[in-house]
Design an enzyme around this catalytic site. Sequence first.
Site, PDB file in Angstrom:
ATOM      1  N   ASP A 126      13.497 -21.287  -9.735  1.00 22.98           N
ATOM      2  CA  ASP A 126      12.715 -22.123 -10.644  1.00 22.98           C
ATOM      3  C   ASP A 126      12.923 -23.622 -10.433  1.00 22.98           C
ATOM      4  O   ASP A 126      12.092 -24.425 -10.835  1.00 22.98           O
ATOM      5  CB  ASP A 126      13.036 -21.780 -12.099  1.00 22.98           C
ATOM      6  CG  ASP A 126      14.497 -22.040 -12.477  1.00 22.98           C
ATOM      7  OD1 ASP A 126      15.296 -22.430 -11.595  1.00 22.98           O
ATOM      8  OD2 ASP A 126      14.850 -21.850 -13.651  1.00 22.98           O
ATOM      9  N   HIS A 127      14.021 -24.030  -9.799  1.00 25.14           N
ATOM     10  CA  HIS A 127      14.355 -25.451  -9.720  1.00 25.14           C
ATOM     11  C   HIS A 127      13.744 -26.162  -8.512  1.00 25.14           C
ATOM     12  O   HIS A 127      13.658 -27.389  -8.504  1.00 25.14           O
ATOM     13  CB  HIS A 127      15.884 -25.624  -9.652  1.00 25.14           C
ATOM     14  CG  HIS A 127      16.532 -25.725 -10.991  1.00 25.14           C
ATOM     15  ND1 HIS A 127      16.359 -24.785 -11.978  1.00 25.14           N
ATOM     16  CD2 HIS A 127      17.361 -26.666 -11.525  1.00 25.14           C
ATOM     17  CE1 HIS A 127      17.063 -25.129 -13.053  1.00 25.14           C
ATOM     18  NE2 HIS A 127      17.667 -26.273 -12.803  1.00 25.14           N
ATOM     19  N   ASP A 191      23.776 -22.893 -15.594  1.00 18.75           N
ATOM     20  CA  ASP A 191      22.894 -23.961 -16.020  1.00 18.75           C
ATOM     21  C   ASP A 191      23.286 -24.308 -17.447  1.00 18.75           C
ATOM     22  O   ASP A 191      23.594 -23.420 -18.250  1.00 18.75           O
ATOM     23  CB  ASP A 191      21.431 -23.511 -15.960  1.00 18.75           C
ATOM     24  CG  ASP A 191      20.471 -24.674 -16.165  1.00 18.75           C
ATOM     25  OD1 ASP A 191      19.927 -25.170 -15.170  1.00 18.75           O
ATOM     26  OD2 ASP A 191      20.282 -25.085 -17.323  1.00 18.75           O
ATOM     27  N   ARG A 474      16.027 -32.989 -22.272  1.00 19.66           N
ATOM     28  CA  ARG A 474      16.959 -33.993 -21.749  1.00 19.66           C
ATOM     29  C   ARG A 474      16.136 -35.179 -21.235  1.00 19.66           C
ATOM     30  O   ARG A 474      15.078 -34.989 -20.644  1.00 19.66           O
ATOM     31  CB  ARG A 474      17.799 -33.376 -20.631  1.00 19.66           C
ATOM     32  CG  ARG A 474      19.021 -34.142 -20.233  1.00 19.66           C
ATOM     33  CD  ARG A 474      19.992 -33.223 -19.503  1.00 19.66           C
ATOM     34  NE  ARG A 474      20.760 -32.400 -20.435  1.00 19.66           N
ATOM     35  CZ  ARG A 474      21.460 -31.332 -20.091  1.00 19.66           C
ATOM     36  NH1 ARG A 474      21.486 -30.934 -18.834  1.00 19.66           N
ATOM     37  NH2 ARG A 474      22.135 -30.661 -20.997  1.00 19.66           N
ATOM     38  N   SER A 683      23.948 -31.645 -17.371  1.00 11.87           N
ATOM     39  CA  SER A 683      23.778 -30.382 -16.663  1.00 11.87           C
ATOM     40  C   SER A 683      25.116 -29.788 -16.227  1.00 11.87           C
ATOM     41  O   SER A 683      26.074 -30.513 -15.947  1.00 11.87           O
ATOM     42  CB  SER A 683      22.897 -30.582 -15.422  1.00 11.87           C
ATOM     43  OG  SER A 683      21.636 -31.068 -15.775  1.00 11.87           O
ATOM     44  N   ARG A 685      26.451 -28.989 -13.610  1.00 11.72           N
ATOM     45  CA  ARG A 685      26.249 -29.235 -12.182  1.00 11.72           C
ATOM     46  C   ARG A 685      27.594 -29.297 -11.489  1.00 11.72           C
ATOM     47  O   ARG A 685      28.225 -30.341 -11.420  1.00 11.72           O
ATOM     48  CB  ARG A 685      25.467 -30.542 -12.019  1.00 11.72           C
ATOM     49  CG  ARG A 685      24.820 -30.740 -10.685  1.00 11.72           C
ATOM     50  CD  ARG A 685      23.831 -31.873 -10.741  1.00 11.72           C
ATOM     51  NE  ARG A 685      22.708 -31.563 -11.624  1.00 11.72           N
ATOM     52  CZ  ARG A 685      21.818 -32.441 -12.041  1.00 11.72           C
ATOM     53  NH1 ARG A 685      21.909 -33.698 -11.657  1.00 11.72           N
ATOM     54  NH2 ARG A 685      20.831 -32.081 -12.821  1.00 11.72           N
TER      55      ARG A 685
END
Length: 797
Positions: A126-127, A191, A474, A683, A685
């Site tokens: 999806d990213h 995520d 965000r 995020s 991340r």
Amino acid sequence: MSLTAIRRRSLAAGRGLRRSLATHAQAYDKDCSSITPPYTQLIEKLEHVRELLNNRPLTLAEKILYSHLNDPEKSLAGGGKIRGESYLQLTPERVAMQDASAQMALLQFMSAGLSRCAVPTSIHCDHLIQAVEGADSDLQRSIVSNKEVFDFLESAARKYGIEFWRPGSGIIHQIVLENYAAPGMLMLGTDSHTPNAGGLGMLAIGVGGADAVDAMTGTPWELKAPQVVGVHLTGQLSGWATPKDLILHLAGKLTVRGGTGRILEYFGPGVFSQSCTGLATVANMGAEVGATTSTFPYTPNMRAYLAATGRAPVARAADEAATKGFLSADEKAEYDEVIEINLSELEPTINGPFTPDLATPLSKFGSFVKEQGWKDELSAGLIGSCTNSSYEDMTRVAEIAEQAKAAGLSTKVPFLCTPGSEQIRATMERDGVTSSLQDVGAVVLANACGPCIGQWKREDMKGEENAILTSFNRNFKSRNDGNRLTMNFLASPTIVTAMAFSGKLSFNPMVDTLTLPSGEPFRFSPPTGQELPSQGFTPGNISFYPRPTPEPQPDTDVIIKEDSQRLELLQPFPSHFGEGTTNKRGLELPPLKVLMRVRGKCTTDHISAAGPWLKYKGHLTNISENLLITAVNDEGGDVNVAFDHDHDASQPESDTIPAIAKRLKSRGQPWTLVVDDNYGEGSAREHAALQPRFYGCAMIVARSFARIHETNLKKQGVLPLWFTDKADYARIGSGDVVETVGLTDLIQGKQNAAVSLKVTKRSGEVFEIPTKHTMSVDQLNWFRAGSALNFIRSQMS
């Protein structure tokens, strides 16, 4: 068929659509064996836990956490204060990964040497799909440009028995809610918005890839027991107010740090008047206040949603578990804090710009814009994303579009819509929702994250100050279109849609009118949406979907090209104390150079930017080139500037931050960062931890850390320390040398061991400052081994 026609037909059939399971077409029941929590086992374990805790009343969050303890006696030893104090060893039931973060997670999992995942796991593409023109062309272009990564992910999924959701299937959080989430479950997702699944009364927690690897390898996953904040909801939303406004309002009360180390647990009569997908929106944005996750007691609307999405067997099992008290808090359960919110008093709220906690009621927003001196112009409106892309959201905005079309209006600014999943897209199209939006000027994008995470090829407004309204979660600088001057204001999809017809930030659809082509005034009526489609959901293109619970195919070769610029195998990080290092100080870190002192807000977007850098998520060397490139150096106030006080004559004294970090690495000089409050918010991340470690960072000293990022640093062998006195932040500068004092005692398990820092200034001045730490015994094992994965491998061997 128009939305209005659908509603009329459904109302004529009997009871209204809202909150009435009987009026919804029954979905075919899926095989739910892998997604139904083992309620009997969980309840039995919880009864044992109750004995250890002297049968005190428990919150819902505690029930779910404690029923998933790997060893209750170990985690709850002593039966004293647990929340905010004890480290819990947990056994999650499921892992979900999006395509950007899955690359690094899989590379780490592969190095563990296992043949299959210990728990059901899924990958969601999806990213990596960029929004340019529209759904079909954007999807096909992204599949071609990211073929190498998608081939890697699909081959790894096949080899290890992972469910692979192809590009076009939808956004990870919407798919998890539609397919995997279940009341009382504990799951991890790579995520930060994984908590979206809390809308189904579970605990879904966002983590870095290394944490996901814990669950995938069957290693107990460690979490410091969060405090539990009770949010008591009374009253009922009305008019233009939506569940999005509830969490926007709460973000304003709590701020981006107010939920750190805490679970938000909603309770009270106001919970039961909300749709399941509305609760998911609230849970999703709990990440913006730093909350570990959010959850709600099991409700009839959750039961209806489970049945409508083919999971009636899960609903029946949950019904039985609920009768035994498992899916709600005990009477008289105590919370660490209680926040009271009367939903009847809420009005629409707009948050921003540049931070998700700057909340302004809609009635005051026009004045706020004027006070700030901003242009009263809206440059684009964007709806959808993982936060607000449910059928209810889309039918509500479609009603606004139909009102506008009937009045002869169309949107005055670009209006982009992102469906959350292929199931939502297909159902929208079948029910006329898509055409209602397109008729007034909307462009429907691919079922992917798109502009929400910076995957938006925006050609206008480059380098210009402008304002967009989005229903996203965000809104940090540069996040959406790469333009740091774009102000993103967060609002509900209904407010975004209505304001797109005005083109002005000051427009208040609750009271203001628009001028029709005839010259007459027009005012929108508050829209209503359908929680669930009366004809049931339609799956759409099933070629996007995986085969449920696939068996591993061990003979599959995982595809990584030798000369790839997108993927590279990981090399284990060396221990700071192991053989072959230059450290002669035992279990103290070697002397560390201070790379820089970072000023102010530094999110994971600042540490490891997304957007065009997403293509390097599987290539640590390449993505490390973006280390801290949008961070502000407190010594001078410049962005992406660092100083090398030991440079030779051929090198300039200042350069980009990654360039100076690489110089230190080339000299074999380990280094440290000094950072401000809530370092690493945003995020989940883990690249924001991997990249500094890759360049030689051994320690980061902060005024405070965001939860996920602090854990990610620990996983990769970077020591996070907190200033005892926040004023000491300003006493350390670039080029200073910092040495740990007392780390040996801490690692060796001496009680009450404390770590301080000996600072040698460039001037020769020497002083010592105290610090605090949050390292558990297991985390110290990771640190000593060089990383959590190093430690896991050593235990397996």
